[in-house]
Design a protein around this motif. Structure first.
Motif, PDB file in Angstrom:
ATOM      1  N   UNK A 102       0.806  -1.218   0.000  1.00  0.00           N
ATOM      2  CA  UNK A 102       0.000   0.000   0.000  1.00  0.00           C
ATOM      3  C   UNK A 102       0.843   1.274   0.000  1.00  0.00           C
ATOM      4  N   UNK A 103       2.163   1.135  -0.118  1.00  0.00           N
ATOM      5  CA  UNK A 103       3.018   2.318  -0.155  1.00  0.00           C
ATOM      6  C   UNK A 103       2.631   3.209  -1.327  1.00  0.00           C
ATOM      7  N   UNK A 104       2.565   4.501  -1.072  1.00  0.00           N
ATOM      8  CA  UNK A 104       2.119   5.459  -2.098  1.00  0.00           C
ATOM      9  C   UNK A 104       3.328   5.972  -2.858  1.00  0.00           C
ATOM     10  N   UNK A 105       3.669   5.309  -3.953  1.00  0.00           N
ATOM     11  CA  UNK A 105       4.828   5.697  -4.749  1.00  0.00           C
ATOM     12  C   UNK A 105       4.394   5.925  -6.180  1.00  0.00           C
ATOM     13  N   UNK A 106       5.132   6.833  -6.859  1.00  0.00           N
ATOM     14  CA  UNK A 106       4.826   7.105  -8.259  1.00  0.00           C
ATOM     15  C   UNK A 106       5.107   5.891  -9.125  1.00  0.00           C
ATOM     16  N   UNK A 107       6.134   5.091  -8.729  1.00  0.00           N
ATOM     17  CA  UNK A 107       6.442   3.879  -9.488  1.00  0.00           C
ATOM     18  C   UNK A 107       5.294   2.891  -9.461  1.00  0.00           C
ATOM     19  N   UNK A 108       4.684   2.748  -8.297  1.00  0.00           N
ATOM     20  CA  UNK A 108       3.545   1.835  -8.191  1.00  0.00           C
ATOM     21  C   UNK A 108       2.363   2.344  -9.004  1.00  0.00           C
ATOM     22  N   UNK A 109       2.140   3.649  -8.976  1.00  0.00           N
ATOM     23  CA  UNK A 109       1.041   4.228  -9.757  1.00  0.00           C
ATOM     24  C   UNK A 109       1.220   3.924 -11.238  1.00  0.00           C
ATOM     25  N   UNK A 110       2.454   4.060 -11.715  1.00  0.00           N
ATOM     26  CA  UNK A 110       2.717   3.773 -13.129  1.00  0.00           C
ATOM     27  C   UNK A 110       2.504   2.302 -13.434  1.00  0.00           C
ATOM     28  N   UNK A 111       2.928   1.424 -12.523  1.00  0.00           N
ATOM     29  CA  UNK A 111       2.732  -0.018 -12.744  1.00  0.00           C
ATOM     30  C   UNK A 111       1.246  -0.361 -12.826  1.00  0.00           C
ATOM     31  N   UNK A 112       0.456   0.221 -11.957  1.00  0.00           N
ATOM     32  CA  UNK A 112      -0.978  -0.049 -11.974  1.00  0.00           C
ATOM     33  C   UNK A 112      -1.609   0.482 -13.261  1.00  0.00           C
ATOM     34  N   UNK A 113      -1.198   1.676 -13.697  1.00  0.00           N
ATOM     35  CA  UNK A 113      -1.679   2.226 -14.964  1.00  0.00           C
ATOM     36  C   UNK A 113      -1.279   1.310 -16.119  1.00  0.00           C
ATOM     37  N   UNK A 114      -0.028   0.876 -16.112  1.00  0.00           N
ATOM     38  CA  UNK A 114       0.475   0.018 -17.193  1.00  0.00           C
ATOM     39  C   UNK A 114      -0.297  -1.290 -17.257  1.00  0.00           C
ATOM     40  N   UNK A 115      -0.624  -1.865 -16.107  1.00  0.00           N
ATOM     41  CA  UNK A 115      -1.379  -3.121 -16.109  1.00  0.00           C
ATOM     42  C   UNK A 115      -2.727  -2.945 -16.795  1.00  0.00           C
ATOM     43  N   UNK A 116      -3.437  -1.859 -16.443  1.00  0.00           N
ATOM     44  CA  UNK A 116      -4.730  -1.616 -17.074  1.00  0.00           C
ATOM     45  C   UNK A 116      -4.602  -1.350 -18.559  1.00  0.00           C
ATOM     46  N   UNK A 117      -3.589  -0.577 -18.948  1.00  0.00           N
ATOM     47  CA  UNK A 117      -3.398  -0.231 -20.357  1.00  0.00           C
ATOM     48  C   UNK A 117      -3.039  -1.462 -21.185  1.00  0.00           C
ATOM     49  N   UNK A 118      -2.052  -2.226 -20.727  1.00  0.00           N
ATOM     50  CA  UNK A 118      -1.595  -3.389 -21.486  1.00  0.00           C
ATOM     51  C   UNK A 118      -2.695  -4.437 -21.589  1.00  0.00           C
ATOM     52  N   UNK A 119      -3.409  -4.673 -20.494  1.00  0.00           N
ATOM     53  CA  UNK A 119      -4.470  -5.681 -20.509  1.00  0.00           C
ATOM     54  C   UNK A 119      -5.552  -5.339 -21.523  1.00  0.00           C
ATOM     55  N   UNK A 120      -5.925  -4.071 -21.598  1.00  0.00           N
ATOM     56  CA  UNK A 120      -6.952  -3.661 -22.554  1.00  0.00           C
ATOM     57  C   UNK A 120      -6.421  -3.664 -23.985  1.00  0.00           C
ATOM     58  N   UNK A 121      -5.213  -3.161 -24.181  1.00  0.00           N
ATOM     59  CA  UNK A 121      -4.638  -3.116 -25.524  1.00  0.00           C
ATOM     60  C   UNK A 121      -4.307  -4.507 -26.058  1.00  0.00           C
ATOM     61  N   UNK A 122      -4.172  -5.490 -25.156  1.00  0.00           N
ATOM     62  CA  UNK A 122      -3.846  -6.844 -25.584  1.00  0.00           C
ATOM     63  C   UNK A 122      -4.998  -7.512 -26.318  1.00  0.00           C
ATOM     64  N   UNK A 123      -6.161  -6.850 -26.343  1.00  0.00           N
ATOM     65  CA  UNK A 123      -7.298  -7.360 -27.103  1.00  0.00           C
ATOM     66  C   UNK A 123      -7.504  -6.458 -28.327  1.00  0.00           C
ATOM     67  N   UNK A 124      -6.740  -6.669 -29.408  1.00  0.00           N
ATOM     68  CA  UNK A 124      -6.863  -5.794 -30.575  1.00  0.00           C
ATOM     69  C   UNK A 124      -8.223  -5.888 -31.246  1.00  0.00           C
ATOM     70  N   UNK A 125      -8.942  -6.969 -30.985  1.00  0.00           N
ATOM     71  CA  UNK A 125     -10.248  -7.131 -31.615  1.00  0.00           C
ATOM     72  C   UNK A 125     -11.294  -6.203 -31.004  1.00  0.00           C
ATOM     73  N   UNK A 126     -10.914  -5.511 -29.903  1.00  0.00           N
ATOM     74  CA  UNK A 126     -11.807  -4.473 -29.377  1.00  0.00           C
ATOM     75  C   UNK A 126     -12.034  -3.394 -30.420  1.00  0.00           C
ATOM     76  N   UNK A 127     -11.013  -3.155 -31.259  1.00  0.00           N
ATOM     77  CA  UNK A 127     -11.171  -2.171 -32.335  1.00  0.00           C
ATOM     78  C   UNK A 127     -12.275  -2.616 -33.286  1.00  0.00           C
ATOM     79  N   UNK A 128     -12.315  -3.921 -33.563  1.00  0.00           N
ATOM     80  CA  UNK A 128     -13.369  -4.469 -34.429  1.00  0.00           C
ATOM     81  C   UNK A 128     -14.731  -4.277 -33.779  1.00  0.00           C
TER      82      UNK A 128
END
Length: 209
Positions: A102-128
């Motif tokens: 639960x430590x409030x660090x900018x690195x953790x914030x970026x990791x959490x953002x990256x997880x959401x971004x990569x997981x969603x972008x990993x489905x290219x058929x969403x564009x379809x």
């Protein structure tokens, strides 16, 4: 855009989300359990950012390219699957303590953002999916871009609200899990990540977000 068409679209989006948790939703639940709802907002932001890019791609005709050359995009999906499995296994094997997570660090914030971004972008058929959904509610006698903007913003607002709801449920579940041990929290969250990977692996050209 006529109000009656917009209301039908809103109902269609609401029905689309009236399903058991999908890949991104499992990710939000996992991060909310471990980090709390406030921190998991970064994951939601990553997911919605990816959706915005996918909508833009659909508006510029990328959906047709993906639909005619699916094999060129399959590797994106499987990289996403591997990424989620990797996170899940790390969590299951982790001996990380609650105060560290639960430590409030900018690195953790970026990791959490990256997880959401990569997981969603990993489905290219969403564009379809967006490329097939939006034209059904476009009035060709009116300017197209403002209509696309309204449809896109509406989808993002509904999606964000649903993700927040799943995150809140994850926080409620965390209270019960942490009564046993934080190690159990890690294992449950790891299992959710691997479940999300399995859902992503099962995705094909059926409409998925």
């Amino acid at each position: 855009m006529p109000m009656d068409i917009y209301l039908v679209y809103l109902a269609a989006v609401a029905v689309f989300f009236a399903t058991p948790p999908d890949t991104s939703q499992l990710l939000i639940i996992s991060n909310s359990v471990r980090h709390g709802l406030r921190r998991s907002v970064y994951t939601i932001a990553g997911d919605l950012t990816a959706n915005s890019l996918q909508m833009t791609g659909a508006a510029f005709g990328l959906a047709a390219i993906i639909a005619t050359s699916a094999s060129a995009f399959i590797w994106i999906k499987w990289l996403g699957v591997a990424y989620l499995v990797w996170i899940g296994v790390q969590l299951i094997l982790s001996k990380e303590k609650a105060d560290h997570v639960t430590a409030n660090t900018s690195g953790q914030s970026f990791r959490l953002f990256r997880q959401g971004f990569v997981t969603s972008m990993a489905n290219p058929f969403a564009v379809v999916f967006f490329g097939a959904l939006f034209p059904q509610f476009i009035d060709p006698t009116m300017p197209v871009l403002p209509q696309l903007f309204i449809l896109g913003i509406t989808y993002l607002v509904v999606d964000g609200a649903i993700l927040l709801l799943w995150g809140w449920l994850g926080v409620r579940a965390a209270t019960a899990l942490k009564r046993f041990s934080f190690g159990l929290v890690n294992k449950v969250c790891g299992a959710l990540m691997i479940g999300a990977a399995a859902l992503l692996a099962s995705k094909d050209f059926q409409p998925q977000r």
